[in-house]
Design a protein around this motif. Structure first.
Motif, short mmCIF file in Angstrom:
data_model
loop_
_atom_site.label_atom_id
_atom_site.label_comp_id
_atom_site.label_asym_id
_atom_site.label_seq_id
_atom_site.Cartn_x
_atom_site.Cartn_y
_atom_site.Cartn_z
N SER A 1 -0.38 4.45 2.09
CA SER A 1 0.02 4.22 3.36
C SER A 1 1.37 4.24 3.81
O SER A 1 1.92 4.79 5.00
CB SER A 1 -0.71 3.06 3.93
OG SER A 1 -2.10 2.90 3.84
N GLU B 1 4.08 -0.23 -6.10
CA GLU B 1 3.05 -0.86 -5.72
C GLU B 1 2.37 -1.31 -7.29
O GLU B 1 2.24 -0.46 -7.96
CB GLU B 1 1.76 -0.14 -4.98
CG GLU B 1 0.67 -1.04 -4.78
CD GLU B 1 -0.33 -0.11 -4.21
OE1 GLU B 1 -1.42 -0.41 -3.91
OE2 GLU B 1 -0.08 0.96 -3.56
N ASP C 1 0.80 -1.17 0.04
CA ASP C 1 -0.15 0.04 0.05
C ASP C 1 0.89 1.19 -0.03
O ASP C 1 1.29 1.63 1.05
CB ASP C 1 -1.01 -0.25 1.17
CG ASP C 1 -1.84 1.03 1.19
OD1 ASP C 1 -1.69 2.23 0.61
OD2 ASP C 1 -2.82 1.00 1.99
#
Length: 140
Positions: A89, A132, A86
Motif C-alpha cells: 500500500s 515490512e 503495509d
C-alpha cells in the motif's frame, strides 16, 4: 504508515572485521545471514528499538559492491530503513504521488522481511528503504 527507523544499513567490505567495534561498544552482533536477492550477507545489531545492519557484498558484480569500491573505503553508511505496516500500500501511494521507486514491488530481505528501495533522487541522494516484517529481529 511509517512507525520507526527499522535500521541503518552500513555497507562493509568484511562483516567479521567491521563488527569488532560494535562488540567493543557492548552491542551483540547477530548471526550472518545470506540474502541472495541482493548478493549480500548481513548481520544485525540491536540498538534499543532499532537495528544497525552490516551489509557485505558477496557478489562483486552488484551495484552494492560497486558503491563500496567507488569510495575506496572499508565501510560506508548506505541507507536508512523505515518500518512500514503495509509495504504494498505504501509503494502504491508513493507511486501515485510521483515518488521515484527503485523497487516497484517488494523483494525478500533479511530477517524474513519484505523490502523496497526508493530511487536516491526521491530523497535528494539519500538511499531510503521501506521494510515490512511480522516479527521483530531477535539477536542471538
Amino acid at each position: 504508515m511509517v512507525s520507526k527507523i527499522d535500521h541503518l544499513g552500513i555497507l562493509v567490505d568484511d562483516i567479521d572485521r567491521n563488527q569488532v567495534l560494535f562488540k567493543q561498544l557492548g552491542l551483540e552482533v547477530g548471526a550472518v545471514e545470506e540474502v541472495p536477492a541482493f548478493g549480500v550477507e548481513i548481520a544485525f545489531i540491536r540498538v534499543g528499538e532499532s537495528l544497525v545492519e552490516l551489509v557485505e557484498p558477496v557478489d562483486p558484480t552488484t551495484d552494492l559492491a560497486a558503491d563500496l569500491e567507488a569510495t575506496g573505503r572499508e565501510a560506508m553508511l548506505h541507507h536508512v530503513a523505515f518500518h512500514v505496516d503495509d509495504l504494498e500500500s505504501r509503494l502504491a501511494e508513493l507511486r501515485r504521488t510521483g515518488v521515484a521507486l527503485a523497487d516497484e514491488t517488494p523483494r525478500q530481505g533479511a530477517g524474513d522481511a519484505s523490502v523496497a528501495f526508493l530511487e536516491r533522487r526521491a530523497a535528494n541522494g539519500v538511499r531510503i528503504e521501506l521494510v515490512e516484517r511480522e516479527d521483530d529481529i531477535t539477536i542471538s
